[in-house]
Design a protein around this motif. Sequence first.
Motif, PDB file in Angstrom:
ATOM      1  N   LEU A  82       0.811  -1.212   0.000  1.00 52.54           N
ATOM      2  CA  LEU A  82       0.000   0.000   0.000  1.00 52.54           C
ATOM      3  C   LEU A  82       0.847   1.266   0.000  1.00 52.54           C
ATOM      4  N   CYS A  83       1.796   1.364   0.935  1.00 50.40           N
ATOM      5  CA  CYS A  83       2.569   2.599   1.046  1.00 50.40           C
ATOM      6  C   CYS A  83       3.780   2.383   1.943  1.00 50.40           C
ATOM      7  N   TYR A  84       4.645   3.380   1.959  1.00 47.02           N
ATOM      8  CA  TYR A  84       5.736   3.462   2.920  1.00 47.02           C
ATOM      9  C   TYR A  84       5.375   4.492   3.987  1.00 47.02           C
ATOM     10  N   LEU A  85       5.948   4.314   5.172  1.00 50.99           N
ATOM     11  CA  LEU A  85       5.786   5.272   6.261  1.00 50.99           C
ATOM     12  C   LEU A  85       7.154   5.568   6.858  1.00 50.99           C
ATOM     13  N   SER A  86       7.300   6.770   7.393  1.00 49.30           N
ATOM     14  CA  SER A  86       8.482   7.128   8.171  1.00 49.30           C
ATOM     15  C   SER A  86       8.032   7.567   9.544  1.00 49.30           C
ATOM     16  N   TYR A  87       8.688   7.049  10.598  1.00 54.73           N
ATOM     17  CA  TYR A  87       8.436   7.495  11.969  1.00 54.73           C
ATOM     18  C   TYR A  87       9.652   8.304  12.413  1.00 54.73           C
ATOM     19  N   ILE A  88       9.400   9.519  12.901  1.00 54.94           N
ATOM     20  CA  ILE A  88      10.476  10.373  13.391  1.00 54.94           C
ATOM     21  C   ILE A  88      10.132  10.826  14.798  1.00 54.94           C
ATOM     22  N   SER A  89      11.010  10.545  15.755  1.00 53.79           N
ATOM     23  CA  SER A  89      10.756  10.958  17.126  1.00 53.79           C
ATOM     24  C   SER A  89      11.089  12.431  17.309  1.00 53.79           C
ATOM     25  N   SER A  90      10.322  13.092  18.162  1.00 49.97           N
ATOM     26  CA  SER A  90      10.553  14.493  18.473  1.00 49.97           C
ATOM     27  C   SER A  90      10.196  14.730  19.927  1.00 49.97           C
ATOM     28  N   GLU A  91      10.453  15.904  20.409  1.00 45.09           N
ATOM     29  CA  GLU A  91      10.102  16.229  21.791  1.00 45.09           C
ATOM     30  C   GLU A  91       8.595  16.239  21.998  1.00 45.09           C
ATOM     31  N   ASP A  92       7.835  16.377  20.904  1.00 49.51           N
ATOM     32  CA  ASP A  92       6.373  16.421  20.988  1.00 49.51           C
ATOM     33  C   ASP A  92       5.725  15.091  20.658  1.00 49.51           C
ATOM     34  N   GLY A  93       6.517  14.026  20.565  1.00 48.64           N
ATOM     35  CA  GLY A  93       5.954  12.716  20.266  1.00 48.64           C
ATOM     36  C   GLY A  93       6.574  12.116  19.023  1.00 48.64           C
ATOM     37  N   ILE A  94       5.770  11.367  18.267  1.00 51.51           N
ATOM     38  CA  ILE A  94       6.228  10.719  17.051  1.00 51.51           C
ATOM     39  C   ILE A  94       5.491  11.316  15.864  1.00 51.51           C
ATOM     40  N   VAL A  95       6.249  11.786  14.878  1.00 53.69           N
ATOM     41  CA  VAL A  95       5.676  12.296  13.641  1.00 53.69           C
ATOM     42  C   VAL A  95       5.717  11.176  12.608  1.00 53.69           C
ATOM     43  N   VAL A  96       4.586  10.939  11.954  1.00 57.19           N
ATOM     44  CA  VAL A  96       4.485   9.890  10.939  1.00 57.19           C
ATOM     45  C   VAL A  96       4.289  10.558   9.581  1.00 57.19           C
ATOM     46  N   GLU A  97       5.118  10.167   8.617  1.00 59.80           N
ATOM     47  CA  GLU A  97       5.037  10.700   7.258  1.00 59.80           C
ATOM     48  C   GLU A  97       4.685   9.592   6.276  1.00 59.80           C
TER      49      GLU A  97
END
Length: 238
Positions: free
Chosen positions: A206-221
């Motif tokens: 279906l797709c690719y995802l990227s998880y990036i950790s930050s001070e505000d949580g996890i950003v998903v792209e």
Amino acid sequence: MIEALISQAQLSNVAAETLRNIVSLRVSQDLFDDLSADPAARAAAERLELQVKPSAFESHLPIIDRPFEEGAYFNAIDFPFQNWSTSRYSDGRFGVWYGADSMETTVWETVHHWRNFLADADNLQAGARIERKVYAVHCEAALIDLRQLVSSFSSLVHPSDYSLCQQLGSKLHREGHPGLITQSARCAGDVFVILNRQVLSAPRQLCYLSYISSEDGIVVEREPGTPWLHIPPLAEGD
């Protein structure tokens, strides 16, 4: 408690597309780039690898199935049945396949486990990143349905104590049940817990995802550089 739980559970006839979220790479690494600067030599090494590498998937319909379906089947379906690990419904003595009802559910579930991995590696800090791939997989089976029992058996969605679920998984695996469907412990979605790979078929990317950790949580792209979903930081004590 296990007998009481099973006696109250119902069967649900499932014929649905489920989502499987696995670790992957958006851009594959050239594994032979350190052997030679000559593209022809690297291509020869790749051909040799394909000749000697054992097949991970043998089709029941070899004339119809295409070669690239081997990789999709292994990645999307077969891997957890060949590589056993301890999880919510397994004590590590058999393989379990986990899928979800929606993209959001797969993200909440896998972000939880990625956070645990980072914490164990003492790397729970801003800037950590992981790439993932989501497959759609068809599931067709009569599954034991636990969703209506979560309010009575809260251990089914306990955030860290898997003892009841592992006992249930072991019993169902021993008795030959194909699996179950239950409520996610991380969000308001549903999770498919499959014990028999034969009820899974037709994987497609279906797709690719990227998880990036930050001070505000996890950003998903979903698209690189464009935030799609935000998972907030863990609450105190979680």
